[in-house]
Design a protein around this motif. Structure first.
Motif, PDB file in Angstrom:
ATOM      1  N   PRO A 139     -13.673  -4.977   1.824  1.00 45.48           N
ATOM      2  CA  PRO A 139     -12.336  -5.589   1.844  1.00 45.48           C
ATOM      3  C   PRO A 139     -12.329  -6.908   2.620  1.00 45.48           C
ATOM      4  N   TYR A 140     -11.342  -7.725   2.265  1.00 48.32           N
ATOM      5  CA  TYR A 140     -11.173  -8.969   3.009  1.00 48.32           C
ATOM      6  C   TYR A 140     -10.902  -8.634   4.473  1.00 48.32           C
ATOM      7  N   GLU A 141     -11.475  -9.405   5.359  1.00 45.99           N
ATOM      8  CA  GLU A 141     -11.281  -9.207   6.802  1.00 45.99           C
ATOM      9  C   GLU A 141      -9.796  -9.258   7.164  1.00 45.99           C
ATOM     10  N   THR A 142      -9.051 -10.113   6.499  1.00 38.96           N
ATOM     11  CA  THR A 142      -7.624 -10.263   6.794  1.00 38.96           C
ATOM     12  C   THR A 142      -6.816  -9.021   6.399  1.00 38.96           C
ATOM     13  N   ALA A 143      -7.363  -8.169   5.543  1.00 37.48           N
ATOM     14  CA  ALA A 143      -6.646  -6.966   5.092  1.00 37.48           C
ATOM     15  C   ALA A 143      -6.435  -5.970   6.222  1.00 37.48           C
ATOM     16  N   PHE A 144      -7.305  -5.967   7.210  1.00 43.53           N
ATOM     17  CA  PHE A 144      -7.209  -4.999   8.294  1.00 43.53           C
ATOM     18  C   PHE A 144      -5.939  -5.181   9.121  1.00 43.53           C
ATOM     19  N   ALA A 145      -5.372  -6.382   9.107  1.00 38.55           N
ATOM     20  CA  ALA A 145      -4.119  -6.622   9.828  1.00 38.55           C
ATOM     21  C   ALA A 145      -2.991  -5.773   9.241  1.00 38.55           C
ATOM     22  N   ARG A 146      -3.067  -5.469   7.952  1.00 41.66           N
ATOM     23  CA  ARG A 146      -2.024  -4.658   7.295  1.00 41.66           C
ATOM     24  C   ARG A 146      -2.234  -3.159   7.504  1.00 41.66           C
ATOM     25  N   THR A 147      -3.358  -2.779   8.070  1.00 43.48           N
ATOM     26  CA  THR A 147      -3.646  -1.360   8.307  1.00 43.48           C
ATOM     27  C   THR A 147      -3.818  -1.091   9.805  1.00 43.48           C
ATOM     28  N   ASP A 148      -3.090  -1.847  10.614  1.00 38.13           N
ATOM     29  CA  ASP A 148      -3.164  -1.708  12.076  1.00 38.13           C
ATOM     30  C   ASP A 148      -4.590  -1.827  12.593  1.00 38.13           C
ATOM     31  N   GLY A 149      -5.373  -2.685  11.962  1.00 37.25           N
ATOM     32  CA  GLY A 149      -6.737  -2.932  12.403  1.00 37.25           C
ATOM     33  C   GLY A 149      -7.754  -1.912  11.921  1.00 37.25           C
ATOM     34  N   LYS A 150      -7.318  -0.948  11.114  1.00 34.91           N
ATOM     35  CA  LYS A 150      -8.236   0.094  10.630  1.00 34.91           C
ATOM     36  C   LYS A 150      -9.096  -0.434   9.488  1.00 34.91           C
ATOM     37  N   ASP A 151     -10.385  -0.180   9.606  1.00 28.62           N
ATOM     38  CA  ASP A 151     -11.340  -0.585   8.574  1.00 28.62           C
ATOM     39  C   ASP A 151     -11.385   0.495   7.493  1.00 28.62           C
ATOM     40  N   PHE A 152     -10.925   0.159   6.292  1.00 27.66           N
ATOM     41  CA  PHE A 152     -10.886   1.126   5.193  1.00 27.66           C
ATOM     42  C   PHE A 152     -12.015   0.901   4.184  1.00 27.66           C
ATOM     43  N   SER A 153     -13.061   0.220   4.600  1.00 29.20           N
ATOM     44  CA  SER A 153     -14.211  -0.010   3.716  1.00 29.20           C
ATOM     45  C   SER A 153     -14.745   1.316   3.188  1.00 29.20           C
ATOM     46  N   ASN A 154     -14.899   1.386   1.884  1.00 26.91           N
ATOM     47  CA  ASN A 154     -15.444   2.552   1.178  1.00 26.91           C
ATOM     48  C   ASN A 154     -14.580   3.812   1.246  1.00 26.91           C
ATOM     49  N   TYR A 155     -13.414   3.747   1.846  1.00 23.97           N
ATOM     50  CA  TYR A 155     -12.493   4.884   1.787  1.00 23.97           C
ATOM     51  C   TYR A 155     -12.040   5.026   0.337  1.00 23.97           C
ATOM     52  N   VAL A 156     -11.712   6.248  -0.082  1.00 22.20           N
ATOM     53  CA  VAL A 156     -11.408   6.512  -1.491  1.00 22.20           C
ATOM     54  C   VAL A 156      -9.983   7.042  -1.640  1.00 22.20           C
ATOM     55  N   ALA A 157      -9.244   6.460  -2.566  1.00 20.10           N
ATOM     56  CA  ALA A 157      -7.896   6.911  -2.916  1.00 20.10           C
ATOM     57  C   ALA A 157      -7.928   7.482  -4.335  1.00 20.10           C
ATOM     58  N   PHE A 158      -6.946   8.325  -4.626  1.00 20.19           N
ATOM     59  CA  PHE A 158      -6.893   9.017  -5.922  1.00 20.19           C
ATOM     60  C   PHE A 158      -5.532   8.813  -6.576  1.00 20.19           C
ATOM     61  N   TRP A 159      -5.485   9.091  -7.902  1.00 25.86           N
ATOM     62  CA  TRP A 159      -4.292   8.809  -8.679  1.00 25.86           C
ATOM     63  C   TRP A 159      -4.107   9.850  -9.769  1.00 25.86           C
ATOM     64  N   LYS A 160      -2.907   9.964 -10.268  1.00 27.15           N
ATOM     65  CA  LYS A 160      -2.490  10.806 -11.393  1.00 27.15           C
ATOM     66  C   LYS A 160      -2.821  12.276 -11.208  1.00 27.15           C
ATOM     67  N   GLU A 161      -3.755  12.816 -11.977  1.00 28.99           N
ATOM     68  CA  GLU A 161      -4.020  14.259 -11.982  1.00 28.99           C
ATOM     69  C   GLU A 161      -4.550  14.798 -10.653  1.00 28.99           C
ATOM     70  N   VAL A 162      -5.063  13.931  -9.817  1.00 29.94           N
ATOM     71  CA  VAL A 162      -5.594  14.369  -8.529  1.00 29.94           C
ATOM     72  C   VAL A 162      -4.423  14.494  -7.545  1.00 29.94           C
ATOM     73  N   GLN A 163      -4.187  15.707  -7.082  1.00 27.55           N
ATOM     74  CA  GLN A 163      -3.064  15.973  -6.171  1.00 27.55           C
ATOM     75  C   GLN A 163      -3.534  15.871  -4.716  1.00 27.55           C
ATOM     76  N   ILE A 164      -2.713  15.234  -3.882  1.00 30.17           N
ATOM     77  CA  ILE A 164      -3.007  15.138  -2.459  1.00 30.17           C
ATOM     78  C   ILE A 164      -2.094  16.145  -1.750  1.00 30.17           C
ATOM     79  N   THR A 165      -2.716  17.060  -1.003  1.00 31.57           N
ATOM     80  CA  THR A 165      -1.958  18.093  -0.292  1.00 31.57           C
ATOM     81  C   THR A 165      -2.331  18.103   1.173  1.00 31.57           C
ATOM     82  N   GLU A 166      -1.423  18.650   1.986  1.00 27.58           N
ATOM     83  CA  GLU A 166      -1.702  18.759   3.433  1.00 27.58           C
ATOM     84  C   GLU A 166      -2.318  20.088   3.754  1.00 27.58           C
TER      85      GLU A 166
END
Length: 101
Positions: A74-101
């Motif tokens: 990710p662009y270095e400047t993107a971390f400012a939008r995530t409170d400084g958290k580095d989300f490199s290689n983190y994976v998000a999911f969509w549609k049929e994949v349900q996110i549960t607690e």
């Protein structure tokens, strides 16, 4: 938290280890079961996050196109939008994949 498709847990991590960006939960790379993902050639570059890597998700014999994504460099400047958290290689999911607690 878990990412689940048809009863199969494809990612699991404590909520505090995830990063929420634009309403999507991003799982740490080590928490994702890579055997459920297949790299996609779909191109996309987010104007503020950078070049995206899409993945198709295996669900039994089916392969669901572009249901997961990541930002390997990710662009270095993107971390400012995530409170400084580095989300490199983190994976998000969509549609049929349900996110549960």
């Amino acid at each position: 938290m878990k990412a689940v498709i048809d009863g199969n847990v494809i990612a699991e991590a404590p909520k505090e280890d995830l990063i929420k960006i634009e309403g999507n939960w991003y799982f740490p790379p080590a928490s994702v079961k890579s055997e459920f993902l297949v790299e996609s050639k779909t191109p996309y570059t987010c104007p503020w996050k950078g070049a995206c890597q899409y993945f198709s998700v295996k669900n039994g014999d089916a392969v669901l196109q572009d249901r997961a994504w990541s930002y390997p460099h990710p662009y270095e400047t993107a971390f400012a939008r995530t409170d400084g958290k580095d989300f490199s290689n983190y994976v998000a999911f969509w549609k049929e994949v349900q996110i549960t607690e």
